[in-house]
Motif scaffolding. Structure first.
Motif, PDB file in Angstrom:
ATOM      1  N   MET A  34     -28.206 -17.249 -17.810  1.00 24.69           N
ATOM      2  CA  MET A  34     -28.492 -18.557 -17.187  1.00 24.69           C
ATOM      3  C   MET A  34     -28.636 -19.629 -18.271  1.00 24.69           C
ATOM      4  SD  MET A  34     -31.069 -17.923 -13.955  1.00 24.69           S
ATOM      5  CE  MET A  34     -32.459 -18.002 -15.041  1.00 24.69           C
ATOM      6  N   TRP A  35     -29.361 -19.315 -19.343  1.00 23.95           N
ATOM      7  CA  TRP A  35     -29.562 -20.290 -20.415  1.00 23.95           C
ATOM      8  C   TRP A  35     -28.254 -20.600 -21.135  1.00 23.95           C
ATOM      9  CZ3 TRP A  35     -34.671 -18.127 -22.923  1.00 23.95           C
ATOM     10  CH2 TRP A  35     -35.744 -18.437 -22.078  1.00 23.95           C
ATOM     11  N   ALA A  36     -27.374 -19.627 -21.223  1.00 24.70           N
ATOM     12  CA  ALA A  36     -26.074 -19.870 -21.849  1.00 24.70           C
ATOM     13  C   ALA A  36     -25.215 -20.776 -20.966  1.00 24.70           C
ATOM     14  CB  ALA A  36     -25.351 -18.553 -22.118  1.00 24.70           C
ATOM     15  N   ILE A  37     -25.269 -20.561 -19.672  1.00 22.15           N
ATOM     16  CA  ILE A  37     -24.449 -21.348 -18.745  1.00 22.15           C
ATOM     17  C   ILE A  37     -24.947 -22.780 -18.622  1.00 22.15           C
ATOM     18  CG2 ILE A  37     -23.819 -21.574 -16.298  1.00 22.15           C
ATOM     19  CD1 ILE A  37     -23.719 -18.467 -16.234  1.00 22.15           C
ATOM     20  N   ASP A  38     -26.271 -22.973 -18.521  1.00 21.76           N
ATOM     21  CA  ASP A  38     -26.787 -24.328 -18.294  1.00 21.76           C
ATOM     22  C   ASP A  38     -27.001 -25.144 -19.577  1.00 21.76           C
ATOM     23  OD1 ASP A  38     -29.197 -23.461 -19.400  1.00 21.76           O
ATOM     24  OD2 ASP A  38     -30.321 -23.538 -17.532  1.00 21.76           O
ATOM     25  N   GLY A  39     -26.683 -24.557 -20.742  1.00 25.23           N
ATOM     26  CA  GLY A  39     -26.757 -25.315 -21.989  1.00 25.23           C
ATOM     27  C   GLY A  39     -28.116 -25.314 -22.674  1.00 25.23           C
ATOM     28  N   THR A  40     -29.032 -24.479 -22.217  1.00 19.16           N
ATOM     29  CA  THR A  40     -30.364 -24.430 -22.826  1.00 19.16           C
ATOM     30  C   THR A  40     -30.284 -24.016 -24.288  1.00 19.16           C
ATOM     31  OG1 THR A  40     -31.385 -23.930 -20.708  1.00 19.16           O
ATOM     32  CG2 THR A  40     -32.641 -23.352 -22.680  1.00 19.16           C
ATOM     33  N   TRP A  41     -29.461 -23.003 -24.607  1.00 20.53           N
ATOM     34  CA  TRP A  41     -29.364 -22.544 -25.998  1.00 20.53           C
ATOM     35  C   TRP A  41     -28.848 -23.641 -26.922  1.00 20.53           C
ATOM     36  CZ3 TRP A  41     -32.318 -18.875 -27.192  1.00 20.53           C
ATOM     37  CH2 TRP A  41     -32.499 -17.765 -26.395  1.00 20.53           C
ATOM     38  N   GLU A  42     -27.860 -24.412 -26.460  1.00 19.64           N
ATOM     39  CA  GLU A  42     -27.335 -25.499 -27.292  1.00 19.64           C
ATOM     40  C   GLU A  42     -28.422 -26.531 -27.589  1.00 19.64           C
ATOM     41  OE1 GLU A  42     -25.691 -24.312 -24.651  1.00 19.64           O
ATOM     42  OE2 GLU A  42     -23.941 -23.417 -25.624  1.00 19.64           O
ATOM     43  N   ARG A  43     -29.234 -26.852 -26.579  1.00 21.03           N
ATOM     44  CA  ARG A  43     -30.310 -27.826 -26.794  1.00 21.03           C
ATOM     45  C   ARG A  43     -31.383 -27.288 -27.736  1.00 21.03           C
ATOM     46  NH1 ARG A  43     -29.387 -28.255 -21.313  1.00 21.03           N
ATOM     47  NH2 ARG A  43     -31.319 -27.165 -20.766  1.00 21.03           N
ATOM     48  N   VAL A  44     -31.719 -26.010 -27.598  1.00 20.45           N
ATOM     49  CA  VAL A  44     -32.725 -25.400 -28.485  1.00 20.45           C
ATOM     50  C   VAL A  44     -32.216 -25.400 -29.925  1.00 20.45           C
ATOM     51  CG1 VAL A  44     -33.845 -23.204 -29.086  1.00 20.45           C
ATOM     52  CG2 VAL A  44     -33.823 -23.987 -26.717  1.00 20.45           C
ATOM     53  N   PHE A  45     -30.989 -24.968 -30.137  1.00 20.88           N
ATOM     54  CA  PHE A  45     -30.450 -24.917 -31.495  1.00 20.88           C
ATOM     55  C   PHE A  45     -30.298 -26.308 -32.089  1.00 20.88           C
ATOM     56  CE2 PHE A  45     -28.459 -20.714 -30.143  1.00 20.88           C
ATOM     57  CZ  PHE A  45     -29.512 -19.981 -30.678  1.00 20.88           C
ATOM     58  N   ALA A  46     -29.883 -27.285 -31.290  1.00 16.59           N
ATOM     59  CA  ALA A  46     -29.771 -28.660 -31.791  1.00 16.59           C
ATOM     60  C   ALA A  46     -31.134 -29.195 -32.206  1.00 16.59           C
ATOM     61  CB  ALA A  46     -29.141 -29.557 -30.730  1.00 16.59           C
ATOM     62  N   ALA A  47     -32.172 -28.913 -31.422  1.00 12.42           N
ATOM     63  CA  ALA A  47     -33.528 -29.367 -31.763  1.00 12.42           C
ATOM     64  C   ALA A  47     -34.029 -28.683 -33.026  1.00 12.42           C
ATOM     65  CB  ALA A  47     -34.478 -29.109 -30.599  1.00 12.42           C
ATOM     66  N   LEU A  48     -33.780 -27.383 -33.168  1.00 15.29           N
ATOM     67  CA  LEU A  48     -34.202 -26.655 -34.365  1.00 15.29           C
ATOM     68  C   LEU A  48     -33.479 -27.165 -35.610  1.00 15.29           C
ATOM     69  CD1 LEU A  48     -34.426 -23.004 -33.003  1.00 15.29           C
ATOM     70  CD2 LEU A  48     -36.332 -24.484 -33.677  1.00 15.29           C
ATOM     71  N   LEU A  49     -32.181 -27.432 -35.483  1.00 13.84           N
ATOM     72  CA  LEU A  49     -31.429 -27.965 -36.617  1.00 13.84           C
ATOM     73  C   LEU A  49     -31.907 -29.358 -36.996  1.00 13.84           C
ATOM     74  CD1 LEU A  49     -27.770 -26.834 -35.844  1.00 13.84           C
ATOM     75  CD2 LEU A  49     -29.193 -26.144 -37.769  1.00 13.84           C
ATOM     76  N   ALA A  50     -32.186 -30.192 -36.007  1.00 12.66           N
ATOM     77  CA  ALA A  50     -32.668 -31.546 -36.286  1.00 12.66           C
ATOM     78  C   ALA A  50     -34.029 -31.495 -36.980  1.00 12.66           C
ATOM     79  CB  ALA A  50     -32.759 -32.347 -34.990  1.00 12.66           C
ATOM     80  N   GLU A  51     -34.894 -30.597 -36.538  1.00  9.65           N
ATOM     81  CA  GLU A  51     -36.217 -30.472 -37.148  1.00  9.65           C
ATOM     82  C   GLU A  51     -36.108 -29.965 -38.591  1.00  9.65           C
ATOM     83  OE1 GLU A  51     -40.195 -27.761 -36.568  1.00  9.65           O
ATOM     84  OE2 GLU A  51     -39.079 -28.356 -34.779  1.00  9.65           O
ATOM     85  N   ALA A  52     -35.255 -28.962 -38.810  1.00 12.22           N
ATOM     86  CA  ALA A  52     -35.071 -28.426 -40.160  1.00 12.22           C
ATOM     87  C   ALA A  52     -34.439 -29.463 -41.081  1.00 12.22           C
ATOM     88  CB  ALA A  52     -34.215 -27.165 -40.114  1.00 12.22           C
ATOM     89  N   ASP A  53     -33.501 -30.247 -40.554  1.00 13.95           N
ATOM     90  CA  ASP A  53     -32.860 -31.285 -41.348  1.00 13.95           C
ATOM     91  C   ASP A  53     -33.849 -32.394 -41.696  1.00 13.95           C
ATOM     92  OD1 ASP A  53     -30.721 -32.479 -42.670  1.00 13.95           O
ATOM     93  OD2 ASP A  53     -30.219 -33.702 -40.913  1.00 13.95           O
ATOM     94  N   ALA A  54     -34.712 -32.766 -40.755  1.00 13.49           N
ATOM     95  CA  ALA A  54     -35.711 -33.817 -41.002  1.00 13.49           C
ATOM     96  C   ALA A  54     -36.712 -33.383 -42.073  1.00 13.49           C
ATOM     97  CB  ALA A  54     -36.440 -34.162 -39.708  1.00 13.49           C
TER      98      ALA A  54
END
Length: 99
Positions: A34-54
């Protein structure tokens, strides 16, 4: 759920062999899908990458070793066991004969 999904992919165990401490394997599997289909994983990874980059905590290292990324011998065109195929027969051309 995240611990169950991480355990499954870290160990390579089949879903049905997931330890009982993680709950129902069917629930973890369906949640992952379900998380793969609705895009939850993409949002989680984008948030983690943004936090690590900041925090300037992002370091990309890529290593590819040819001994790991190898094709099976049959995929590389190796001759398989068994009789050799007969050579191709040459069919006469439908065009005019050469002199």
């Amino acid at each position: 759920m995240i611990d169950a999904i991480a355990f499954k992919y870290r160990t390579g165990t089949p879903w049905m062999d997931l330890p009982e401490r993680f709950g129902s394997w069917k629930g973890a599997h369906s949640r992952l899908r379900m998380w793969a289909i609705d895009g939850t994983w993409e949002r989680v990874f984008a948030a983690l990458l943004a936090e690590a980059d900041a925090e300037d905590d992002l370091d990309w290292v890529v290593s590819v070793d040819s001994t790991i990324v190898r094709a099976h011998q049959h995929a590389a065109g190796a001759r398989q066991k068994g009789p050799r195929p007969a050579s191709r027969t040459i069919m006469p051309s439908a065009g005019p004969a050469a002199d």
